[in-house]
Design a protein around this motif. Structure first.
Motif, PDB file in Angstrom:
ATOM      1  N   PHE A 174     -55.082  54.887  19.829  1.00  0.00           N
ATOM      2  CA  PHE A 174     -54.823  54.868  18.390  1.00  0.00           C
ATOM      3  C   PHE A 174     -53.413  54.380  18.112  1.00  0.00           C
ATOM      4  N   ASP A 175     -52.453  54.879  18.897  1.00  0.00           N
ATOM      5  CA  ASP A 175     -51.064  54.473  18.700  1.00  0.00           C
ATOM      6  C   ASP A 175     -50.901  52.976  18.927  1.00  0.00           C
ATOM      7  N   ASN A 176     -51.571  52.454  19.952  1.00  0.00           N
ATOM      8  CA  ASN A 176     -51.477  51.024  20.224  1.00  0.00           C
ATOM      9  C   ASN A 176     -52.078  50.209  19.079  1.00  0.00           C
ATOM     10  N   THR A 177     -53.202  50.682  18.556  1.00  0.00           N
ATOM     11  CA  THR A 177     -53.831  49.982  17.443  1.00  0.00           C
ATOM     12  C   THR A 177     -52.922  49.980  16.220  1.00  0.00           C
ATOM     13  N   ALA A 178     -52.319  51.136  15.935  1.00  0.00           N
ATOM     14  CA  ALA A 178     -51.402  51.234  14.801  1.00  0.00           C
ATOM     15  C   ALA A 178     -50.187  50.350  15.014  1.00  0.00           C
ATOM     16  N   LEU A 179     -49.690  50.343  16.248  1.00  0.00           N
ATOM     17  CA  LEU A 179     -48.512  49.526  16.536  1.00  0.00           C
ATOM     18  C   LEU A 179     -48.817  48.041  16.382  1.00  0.00           C
ATOM     19  N   ASP A 180     -50.006  47.632  16.811  1.00  0.00           N
ATOM     20  CA  ASP A 180     -50.403  46.236  16.630  1.00  0.00           C
ATOM     21  C   ASP A 180     -50.439  45.870  15.150  1.00  0.00           C
ATOM     22  N   SER A 181     -50.994  46.777  14.333  1.00  0.00           N
ATOM     23  CA  SER A 181     -51.062  46.528  12.898  1.00  0.00           C
ATOM     24  C   SER A 181     -49.670  46.425  12.295  1.00  0.00           C
ATOM     25  N   ILE A 182     -48.805  47.352  12.677  1.00  0.00           N
ATOM     26  CA  ILE A 182     -47.432  47.336  12.169  1.00  0.00           C
ATOM     27  C   ILE A 182     -46.726  46.048  12.559  1.00  0.00           C
ATOM     28  N   SER A 183     -46.930  45.642  13.815  1.00  0.00           N
ATOM     29  CA  SER A 183     -46.303  44.417  14.305  1.00  0.00           C
ATOM     30  C   SER A 183     -46.781  43.195  13.527  1.00  0.00           C
ATOM     31  N   ARG A 184     -48.097  43.132  13.260  1.00  0.00           N
ATOM     32  CA  ARG A 184     -48.636  42.000  12.497  1.00  0.00           C
ATOM     33  C   ARG A 184     -48.056  41.949  11.094  1.00  0.00           C
ATOM     34  N   THR A 185     -47.926  43.126  10.475  1.00  0.00           N
ATOM     35  CA  THR A 185     -47.386  43.176   9.113  1.00  0.00           C
ATOM     36  C   THR A 185     -45.948  42.685   9.086  1.00  0.00           C
ATOM     37  N   ILE A 186     -45.147  43.171  10.028  1.00  0.00           N
ATOM     38  CA  ILE A 186     -43.743  42.761  10.055  1.00  0.00           C
ATOM     39  C   ILE A 186     -43.609  41.276  10.377  1.00  0.00           C
TER      40      ILE A 186
END
Length: 335
Positions: free
Chosen positions: A11-23
């Motif tokens: 879950f953390d990796n998925t969230a981090l990927d999303s955050i990274s894409r947004t930034i």
């Protein structure tokens, strides 16, 4: 337990990927805006024209928009107002129900709509045309109703939203905000808006504390620990203890500050005859000083840079006018 940890990690990796894409999407959007400014002379000239129009105006800046553009508009109006450009936000619905009466022909309208086709802005456009109120629009569509009916159309690059569905205004809102901030800062610099002016509009909170001048926080007159050259160290120790700053300033015959004695100087010169020595034998020459009109935030930075906790305030001639301890800055909320 191990399975739970694996699920959390995924879950953390998925969230981090999303955050990274947004930034990354946001970064790409800003880069596209910077590229347009550097290569599109029409866009650059439009920004310059907007600064000139607002800067030369005799009225106020009225900002309006709906939805996320409205939220960004409120922030732009607040930034303009706090940096010397009289501005306020009007919601277009309220404008249609009487608030248009606040807008005069001396004002400038800044209207935000990413599509440029926001229906709620129609009445404001009609009013502006009728009473010759100039419009600066911020949109992404040069052929939109808003852009075509603006004196100055700031047409931003069409960039992907960070929202995976391309629906929630994210990157687009950030670009609107960036342009609004750019206009506000250009107007600030055009007016020569100073830190002192800024302080007038920001008297409260930490920012207000940082914008205070050091003489407002310093100890003045008889509160300063001072002693003249030629006096014995026994008197210096008594004065240092009485004033409680851990330092004493040494002045010459003309009253100019020529040195300081700190607790560290006392330790370095500790000997049997210390108390009988003249102060000039123990003092540190070339003390760190500031002038009374320095900002408190700058004084804190100066102390940190030079690793000192006490500063004397002197006038242009070098006459001591006050003393400032780092605790005075901390109590005022500067740090």
């Amino acid at each position: 337990m191990a399975l739970t940890n694996v699920r959390l990690a995924n879950f953390d990796n998925t969230a981090l990927d999303s955050i990274s894409r947004t930034i990354n999407t946001a970064t790409n959007g800003i880069e596209a805006l910077a590229e347009q400014l550097a290569t599109d002379t029409t866009f650059a000239q439009s920004l310059i024209d907007a600064v000139e129009l607002i800067g030369d105006g005799h009225g106020r800046v009225v900002v309006s928009g709906v939805g996320k553009s409205g939220h960004i508009g409120r922030k732009i109006a607040a930034t303009l107002a706090s940096t010397g450009t009289s501005a306020y936000f009007v919601h277009p619905t309220e404008a249609s129900h009487g608030d248009l009466g606040m807008v005069t022909s001396d004002d400038v309208l800044i209207l935000l709509s990413w599509s440029g086709e926001t229906a709620e802005l129609a009445n404001m456009l009609t009013y502006a045309k009728r009473f010759k109120v100039p419009i600066v629009s911020i949109s992404s569509n040069r052929d939109s109703i808003l852009a075509r009916n603006s004196e100055i159309a700031l047409v931003l690059p069409k960039v992907p939203e960070a929202c995976p569905h391309g629906l929630a205004p994210t990157t687009s809102a950030m670009l609107q905000l960036a342009v609004g901030d750019a206009l506000a800062i250009a107007l600030l610099e055009r007016r020569g808006f100073s830190a002192e002016d800024f302080k007038t509009f920001h008297p409260g909170g930490k920012l207000g504390a940082q914008l205070r001048l050091v003489h407002e926080l310093a100890h003045l007159d008889d509160q300063m620990p001072l002693l003249a050259v030629g006096r014995p160290m026994s008197e210096a120790v008594i004065e240092m203890s009485a004033k409680g700053f851990g330092v004493i300033g040494i002045v010459d015959e003309a009253g100019l500050l020529v040195g300081v004695i700190t607790d560290g100087d006392l330790r370095r010169h500790m000997a049997g005859d210390l108390l009988s020595q003249p102060v000039e034998e123990v003092m540190s020459h070339h003390p760190k000083v500031v002038q009374k009109d320095l900002l408190a935030s700058a004084a804190m930075e100066f102390m940190e840079e030079h690793k000192v906790t006490v500063l004397f305030l002197v006038d242009e001639a070098g006459m001591p006018e006050g003393i400032l301890h780092i605790h005075d800055l901390l109590r005022a909320g500067v740090a």
